[in-house]
Design a protein around this motif. Structure first.
Motif, PDB file in Angstrom:
ATOM      1  N   LEU A 298       5.287 -20.617 -25.413  1.00 18.17           N
ATOM      2  CA  LEU A 298       4.806 -19.534 -26.026  1.00 18.17           C
ATOM      3  C   LEU A 298       5.195 -18.557 -26.046  1.00 18.17           C
ATOM      4  O   LEU A 298       6.427 -18.217 -25.086  1.00 18.17           O
ATOM      5  N   ASN A 299       5.399 -17.636 -27.035  1.00 18.10           N
ATOM      6  CA  ASN A 299       5.793 -16.081 -27.367  1.00 18.10           C
ATOM      7  C   ASN A 299       5.072 -15.543 -27.206  1.00 18.10           C
ATOM      8  O   ASN A 299       3.769 -15.082 -27.621  1.00 18.10           O
ATOM      9  N   VAL A 300       5.488 -14.099 -26.979  1.00 17.06           N
ATOM     10  CA  VAL A 300       4.583 -13.208 -27.833  1.00 17.06           C
ATOM     11  C   VAL A 300       4.229 -12.442 -29.185  1.00 17.06           C
ATOM     12  O   VAL A 300       4.713 -12.758 -29.616  1.00 17.06           O
ATOM     13  N   ASP A 301       2.702 -12.567 -28.980  1.00 17.16           N
ATOM     14  CA  ASP A 301       2.034 -12.704 -30.652  1.00 17.16           C
ATOM     15  C   ASP A 301       2.091 -11.231 -30.855  1.00 17.16           C
ATOM     16  O   ASP A 301       1.715  -9.954 -30.021  1.00 17.16           O
ATOM     17  N   PRO A 302       3.003 -10.739 -32.256  1.00 15.47           N
ATOM     18  CA  PRO A 302       3.102  -9.290 -32.302  1.00 15.47           C
ATOM     19  C   PRO A 302       2.150  -8.125 -33.628  1.00 15.47           C
ATOM     20  O   PRO A 302       1.878  -7.434 -33.707  1.00 15.47           O
ATOM     21  N   GLN A 303       1.325  -9.354 -34.246  1.00 16.77           N
ATOM     22  CA  GLN A 303       0.181  -8.830 -35.028  1.00 16.77           C
ATOM     23  C   GLN A 303      -0.945  -8.814 -34.220  1.00 16.77           C
ATOM     24  O   GLN A 303      -1.748  -8.084 -34.860  1.00 16.77           O
ATOM     25  N   GLY A 304      -1.687  -9.922 -33.739  1.00 14.02           N
ATOM     26  CA  GLY A 304      -2.673  -9.529 -32.860  1.00 14.02           C
ATOM     27  C   GLY A 304      -4.119 -10.070 -33.910  1.00 14.02           C
ATOM     28  O   GLY A 304      -3.540 -10.705 -35.064  1.00 14.02           O
ATOM     29  N   ALA A 305      -5.149  -9.802 -34.696  1.00  8.16           N
ATOM     30  CA  ALA A 305      -5.969 -10.432 -34.917  1.00  8.16           C
ATOM     31  C   ALA A 305      -5.837 -10.075 -36.291  1.00  8.16           C
ATOM     32  O   ALA A 305      -5.221  -9.122 -36.773  1.00  8.16           O
ATOM     33  N   ARG A 306      -5.630 -11.040 -37.133  1.00  8.72           N
ATOM     34  CA  ARG A 306      -5.730 -10.832 -38.471  1.00  8.72           C
ATOM     35  C   ARG A 306      -6.484 -11.604 -39.412  1.00  8.72           C
ATOM     36  O   ARG A 306      -7.242 -12.816 -39.230  1.00  8.72           O
ATOM     37  N   LEU A 307      -7.627 -11.187 -40.811  1.00  7.91           N
ATOM     38  CA  LEU A 307      -7.639 -11.089 -41.614  1.00  7.91           C
ATOM     39  C   LEU A 307      -7.258 -12.008 -42.240  1.00  7.91           C
ATOM     40  O   LEU A 307      -6.076 -11.793 -43.056  1.00  7.91           O
ATOM     41  N   GLN A 308      -7.362 -13.115 -42.928  1.00 13.39           N
ATOM     42  CA  GLN A 308      -6.360 -14.218 -43.846  1.00 13.39           C
ATOM     43  C   GLN A 308      -8.092 -14.186 -45.205  1.00 13.39           C
ATOM     44  O   GLN A 308      -9.366 -15.178 -45.154  1.00 13.39           O
ATOM     45  N   LEU A 309      -7.463 -13.894 -46.225  1.00 13.26           N
ATOM     46  CA  LEU A 309      -7.808 -13.500 -47.411  1.00 13.26           C
ATOM     47  C   LEU A 309      -7.919 -14.259 -48.003  1.00 13.26           C
ATOM     48  O   LEU A 309      -6.582 -14.532 -48.577  1.00 13.26           O
ATOM     49  N   PRO A 310      -8.392 -15.341 -48.869  1.00 17.42           N
ATOM     50  CA  PRO A 310      -8.842 -16.802 -49.789  1.00 17.42           C
ATOM     51  C   PRO A 310      -7.407 -15.882 -50.663  1.00 17.42           C
ATOM     52  O   PRO A 310      -6.791 -16.290 -51.636  1.00 17.42           O
ATOM     53  N   TRP A 311      -7.794 -14.563 -51.323  1.00 17.12           N
ATOM     54  CA  TRP A 311      -7.804 -14.458 -52.680  1.00 17.12           C
ATOM     55  C   TRP A 311      -6.542 -13.425 -52.563  1.00 17.12           C
ATOM     56  O   TRP A 311      -5.562 -13.165 -53.350  1.00 17.12           O
TER      57      TRP A 311
END
Length: 317
Positions: A298-311
């Motif tokens: 694995l690698n370190v995730d640089p972003q944390g929680a992400r909101l994925q908006l369909p639009w």
């Protein structure tokens, strides 16, 4: 202003807490993710799960993500001084983070529910990032996993009288997670810890935790510390040895890896073992890991929680 009709999608990373000496304070976000979609419905609760935790789909209002969403809606209502009634919810989860293995599955669920609720509630903006950290910590009980899950990277978390705080540090490194089939409840692992430790052990861990931050961030500062320093920096005297009887296989693997010069620790409350190395380096040592371990580079995730908006595609919360 009422409830919207568009579903929201959230991606949350696995996390590894403690990292050896940083008990209940250090955390690392990792590139292993759960994906959650939540939609507002007229009434009731519908849950669909694939992957880890599929057996929890029938919990309805008792599911952790649903409970977090409800609690976050209440917090937003109070902050915005509105009285929107709780709506129905449809929850879909694709879970890849193993449960009860020391990789922050409960923190991922808490952060996923909180992030989705902030996006779904028409007044969600009143709950800022500090308020989100505070609420997540209240639900989880400690900030060491929720902090990197929210912020990404390497985090240092602590609690002041007015609530938890975090500092996020950039970190690019590879790790290997050795995940066993065995599960271990965090409550069971915490129950093995002594009420008191010696001043000598506390001082040793304070020094190691400070050294660990220096060792992990030395590359970003333009200097590289020797591998032996990282091995020293990941030594722990506060929790791992006390928890070893509940996970003898994990403790033995940590000892074998460290004996071969690999900085290895128990991930969170265990029983996953986290090694600051690459899979190829472990393989090249001809080290006998043993059966029953799933090796995940694995690698370190640089972003944390992400909101994925369909639009609009992915946006940082």
């Amino acid at each position: 202003m009422g409830w919207g009709s568009e579903p929201v999608r959230v991606r949350v990373p696995a996390t590894s807490a403690n990292l050896g000496p940083g008990f209940d304070s250090l955390g690392l976000a990792l590139t292993l993710y759960d994906e959650v979609e939540v939609a507002i419905t007229p009434q009731g609760v519908a849950i669909e799960i694939s992957g880890e935790g599929i057996e929890l789909a029938g919990r309805g209002e008792g599911h952790l993500i649903i409970k977090v969403i409800r609690r976050t809606f209440d917090a937003i209502n109070a902050a915005a001084e509105v009285a929107l009634e709780q709506p129905g919810l449809r929850l879909s989860c694709v879970n890849r983070i193993p449960h009860s293995r020391g990789l922050g599955s409960s923190s991922a669920a808490i952060v996923a529910g909180l992030t989705a609720a902030r996006a779904l509630h028409p007044y969600g903006d009143v709950l800022d990032d500090q308020a989100a950290l505070t609420l997540a910590t209240e639900i989880e009980g400690h900030p060491d996993n929720v902090a990197p899950c929210l912020a990404g990277g390497l985090t240092i978390a602590w609690t002041r009288p007015d609530g938890p705080r975090l500092v996020r540090l950039e970190l690019e490194t590879e790790v290997v997670a050795f995940i066993p089939d065995q599960r271990l409840a965090t409550e069971q692992a915490r129950g093995l810890l002594p009420e008191f430790v010696s001043h000598r052990d506390a001082a040793a861990n304070a020094a190691r935790a400070a050294l660990l931050i220096a060792a992990l961030t030395s590359g970003a500062a333009g200097r590289d510390l020797s591998p032996e320093v990282l091995l020293d920096a990941t030594e722990d005297r506060l929790h791992q040895s006390y928890r070893a009887p509940a996970m003898p296989g994990s403790a033995a693997l940590v000892d074998r890896l460290r004996g071969a010069g690999v900085p290895a620790v128990i991930s969170g409350a265990g029983p996953t073992v986290l090694a600051f190395t690459t899979a190829s380096q472990v393989d090249s040592m001809d080290l006998e890991v043993g059966n029953g371990w799933h090796k995940h580079p694995l690698n370190v995730d640089p972003q944390g929680a992400r909101l994925q908006l369909p639009w609009s595609g992915d946006t940082r919360l």
